[in-house]
Design an enzyme around this catalytic site. Structure first.
Site, short mmCIF file in Angstrom:
data_model
loop_
_atom_site.label_atom_id
_atom_site.label_comp_id
_atom_site.label_asym_id
_atom_site.label_seq_id
_atom_site.Cartn_x
_atom_site.Cartn_y
_atom_site.Cartn_z
N ARG A 1 -9.58 -30.15 19.40
CA ARG A 1 -8.18 -30.62 18.93
C ARG A 1 -7.75 -30.18 17.58
O ARG A 1 -6.60 -29.76 17.32
CB ARG A 1 -8.44 -32.24 18.98
CG ARG A 1 -8.63 -32.95 20.41
CD ARG A 1 -7.50 -32.38 21.30
NE ARG A 1 -6.11 -33.23 21.14
CZ ARG A 1 -4.94 -32.69 21.35
NH1 ARG A 1 -4.75 -31.31 21.88
NH2 ARG A 1 -4.10 -33.25 21.13
N ASP B 1 -13.31 -38.59 14.48
CA ASP B 1 -12.89 -39.58 15.37
C ASP B 1 -12.73 -40.94 14.53
O ASP B 1 -13.80 -41.55 14.15
CB ASP B 1 -13.95 -39.89 16.67
CG ASP B 1 -13.51 -40.69 17.56
OD1 ASP B 1 -12.58 -41.57 17.29
OD2 ASP B 1 -14.04 -40.60 18.70
N ASN C 1 -0.73 -42.20 10.39
CA ASN C 1 -0.04 -42.03 11.57
C ASN C 1 -0.82 -42.31 12.97
O ASN C 1 -0.52 -42.62 13.95
CB ASN C 1 0.70 -40.82 11.53
CG ASN C 1 1.08 -40.22 13.01
OD1 ASN C 1 2.18 -40.87 13.42
ND2 ASN C 1 0.59 -39.43 13.70
N TYR D 1 -2.73 -54.48 20.63
CA TYR D 1 -2.11 -53.44 20.11
C TYR D 1 -0.99 -54.15 18.94
O TYR D 1 -0.81 -53.65 17.90
CB TYR D 1 -1.32 -52.63 21.06
CG TYR D 1 -0.35 -51.75 20.30
CD1 TYR D 1 -0.78 -50.34 19.89
CD2 TYR D 1 1.11 -51.80 20.23
CE1 TYR D 1 0.04 -49.50 19.27
CE2 TYR D 1 1.88 -50.83 19.65
CZ TYR D 1 1.58 -49.55 19.24
OH TYR D 1 2.39 -48.82 18.68
N LYS E 1 -0.73 -53.70 14.66
CA LYS E 1 0.58 -53.10 14.22
C LYS E 1 1.28 -54.03 13.04
O LYS E 1 1.80 -53.53 12.18
CB LYS E 1 1.83 -52.64 15.35
CG LYS E 1 1.21 -51.58 16.25
CD LYS E 1 1.13 -50.11 15.40
CE LYS E 1 -0.03 -49.53 15.36
NZ LYS E 1 -0.07 -47.92 14.78
N VAL F 1 9.46 -43.89 21.41
CA VAL F 1 10.00 -42.62 21.73
C VAL F 1 8.96 -41.67 22.61
O VAL F 1 7.64 -42.14 22.89
CB VAL F 1 9.96 -41.80 20.16
CG1 VAL F 1 10.96 -42.19 19.71
CG2 VAL F 1 8.69 -41.99 19.59
N THR G 1 6.31 -39.66 23.59
CA THR G 1 5.17 -38.99 23.02
C THR G 1 4.15 -39.34 24.17
O THR G 1 4.28 -39.87 24.98
CB THR G 1 4.67 -39.36 21.82
OG1 THR G 1 4.40 -40.71 21.93
CG2 THR G 1 5.67 -39.11 20.69
N1 LIG Z 1 5.49 -43.28 20.82
C1 LIG Z 1 5.94 -44.67 20.67
O1 LIG Z 1 6.82 -45.02 21.31
C2 LIG Z 1 5.53 -45.26 19.39
C3 LIG Z 1 6.11 -46.68 19.05
C4 LIG Z 1 5.82 -47.31 17.98
C5 LIG Z 1 4.78 -46.92 17.21
N2 LIG Z 1 4.15 -45.76 17.44
C6 LIG Z 1 3.10 -45.30 16.43
O2 LIG Z 1 3.48 -44.00 16.14
C7 LIG Z 1 2.11 -43.40 15.80
C8 LIG Z 1 1.79 -42.13 16.42
O3 LIG Z 1 2.05 -42.30 17.99
P1 LIG Z 1 2.50 -41.16 18.97
O4 LIG Z 1 3.39 -41.84 19.87
O5 LIG Z 1 2.82 -39.83 18.32
O6 LIG Z 1 0.98 -41.04 19.82
P2 LIG Z 1 0.49 -39.85 20.40
O7 LIG Z 1 1.16 -39.07 20.93
O8 LIG Z 1 -0.54 -40.42 21.43
O9 LIG Z 1 -0.66 -39.27 19.13
C9 LIG Z 1 -1.62 -39.94 18.47
C10 LIG Z 1 -2.35 -39.15 17.66
O10 LIG Z 1 -3.41 -39.81 17.19
C11 LIG Z 1 -4.54 -39.32 17.54
N3 LIG Z 1 -5.61 -40.05 17.73
C12 LIG Z 1 -5.69 -41.22 18.66
N4 LIG Z 1 -7.03 -41.72 18.55
C13 LIG Z 1 -7.63 -41.21 17.75
C14 LIG Z 1 -9.02 -41.00 17.17
N5 LIG Z 1 -9.88 -42.24 17.89
N6 LIG Z 1 -9.41 -40.23 16.36
C15 LIG Z 1 -8.71 -39.22 15.84
N7 LIG Z 1 -7.42 -39.06 16.28
C16 LIG Z 1 -6.82 -40.00 17.03
C17 LIG Z 1 -4.17 -38.33 18.76
O11 LIG Z 1 -5.20 -37.45 18.93
P3 LIG Z 1 -5.51 -36.65 20.51
O12 LIG Z 1 -4.08 -35.74 20.32
O13 LIG Z 1 -6.61 -36.00 20.25
O14 LIG Z 1 -5.27 -37.90 21.41
C18 LIG Z 1 -2.98 -37.95 18.26
O15 LIG Z 1 -3.14 -36.77 17.48
C19 LIG Z 1 0.96 -44.45 16.28
O16 LIG Z 1 0.62 -45.07 15.10
C20 LIG Z 1 1.97 -45.46 17.23
O17 LIG Z 1 1.16 -46.79 17.10
C21 LIG Z 1 4.48 -44.94 18.51
#
Ligand SMILES: NC(=O)c1ccc[n+]([C@@H]2O[C@H](COP(=O)([O-])OP(=O)(O)OC[C@H]3O[C@@H](n4cnc5c(N)ncnc54)[C@H](OP(=O)(O)O)[C@@H]3O)[C@@H](O)[C@H]2O)c1
Length: 258
Positions: free
Chosen positions: A37, A55, A81, A153, A157, A184, A186
């Site tokens: 990764r 991790d 993040n 979750y 948060k 969003v 993702t």
């Molecule tokens: N998307 C939304 O709608 C939303 C809404 C509210 C808040 N958020 C917050 O925004 C932040 C980013 O979310 P996102 O939507 O960008 O999520 P995402 O696309 O799933 O990306 C999450 C990132 O965290 C990494 N990660 C997860 N578990 C990990 C672990 N055990 N060790 C190391 N890295 C780890 C992932 O690595 P891998 O790529 O290898 O999995 C990825 O790089 C999060 O804190 C989330 O709670 C998101």
């Protein structure tokens, strides 16, 4: 030019924030869960300085991430993040005996905050779901409650906001803020998510580096570059201390109160 470290920058909002900050001329260190990764993250963010590896569901690997970051010197901004979502249908226990979502979303940012050399700015990714987080802070490890993935979750948060505000109070020389990106599209948010992806990652990047008066604040909660009212429990100093003490108990890592 600022030096910025972003956890979970192999995908989603962290990756997009990293790309934007590099385009703006900042020096960015990425983070990924493993070597593959990390290679993918470096390929997706040409110009990034390096990717550190670990991790975040593992206390030992999270400590190693902090060591790797400190080995690169000091940073102007750290964006907490990385996160896992609300779809874990059962209590997944980590090697440290903790629920996976708590380990990644709550304990890892606590450990990294405590161990990484103090930056000038800290950002913690929360979510609108923090409003329904359990403010009693009881049974953080979900050993007594029947598992509910979305509640677990939401709890984490709320913890992220408590952590951001605790640091703002304890470290007055650091800007420490929390933000919600909106729902969003993702990997976590899913394709059906309806909010503005760009504003989600632009807000992290703005808080990290902008000289705007609006970004040079501490102890605030943001949505799309504007302050938003957080769960009132997050301002409760006693609850902040309960969370810090619990995280110290789970990890053995002490946070400096100055
Ligand atoms: N998307 C939304 O709608 C939303 C809404 C509210 C808040 N958020 C917050 O925004 C932040 C980013 O979310 P996102 O939507 O960008 O999520 P995402 O696309 O799933 O990306 C999450 C990132 O965290 C990494 N990660 C997860 N578990 C990990 C672990 N055990 N060790 C190391 N890295 C780890 C992932 O690595 P891998 O790529 O290898 O999995 C990825 O790089 C999060 O804190 C989330 O709670 C998101």
């Amino acid at each position: 030019m600022a030096r910025v470290f972003i956890t979970g920058s192999s995908d989603g909002l962290g990756l997009l924030a990293a790309q934007l900050l590099v385009q703006q001329g900042h020096s960015v260190v990425l983070h990924a869960r493993n070597e593959q990764r990390a290679r993918e993250a470096m390929a997706a963010v040409p110009g990034a300085q390096k990717a550190v590896i670990g991790d975040l569901s593992s206390i030992a690997q999270t400590r190693s991430v902090a060591d790797q970051v400190n080995g690169l010197g000091s940073f102007d901004a750290v964006i907490h993040n990385a996160g896992v979502g609300y779809r874990e249908s059962r209590r997944i226990e980590t090697d440290d005996g903790l629920p996976h979502v708590f380990a990644v979303n709550t304990l890892a940012p606590y450990i990294l905050t405590a161990l990484i050399h103090k930056p000038k700015r800290l950002m913690y990714l929360s979510s609108g779901l923090h409003q329904s987080g359990d403010a009693s802070l009881k049974d953080l490890a979900w050993r007594e409650r029947p598992w509910r993935g979305q509640q677990a979750y939401s709890d984490t948060k709320l913890h992220d906001v408590l952590l951001a505000f605790a640091i703002a109070r304890l470290w007055p020389d650091v800007f420490s803020n929390a933000l919600e990106p909106g729902w969003v599209p993702t990997k976590m948010g899913g394709a059906g998510a309806t909010d503005d992806l760009q504003q989600g990652y632009e807000t992290q990047a703005w808080l990290a580096v902008s000289e705007d008066a609006g970004a040079r604040v501490t102890g605030e909660y943001f949505y799309h570059m504007r302050p938003r009212k957080p769960n009132v429990a997050a301002r409760d100093q006693r609850k902040q201390e309960i969370l810090l003490e619990a995280c110290e108990g789970f990890s053995g890592v002490k946070l400096a109160h100055w």
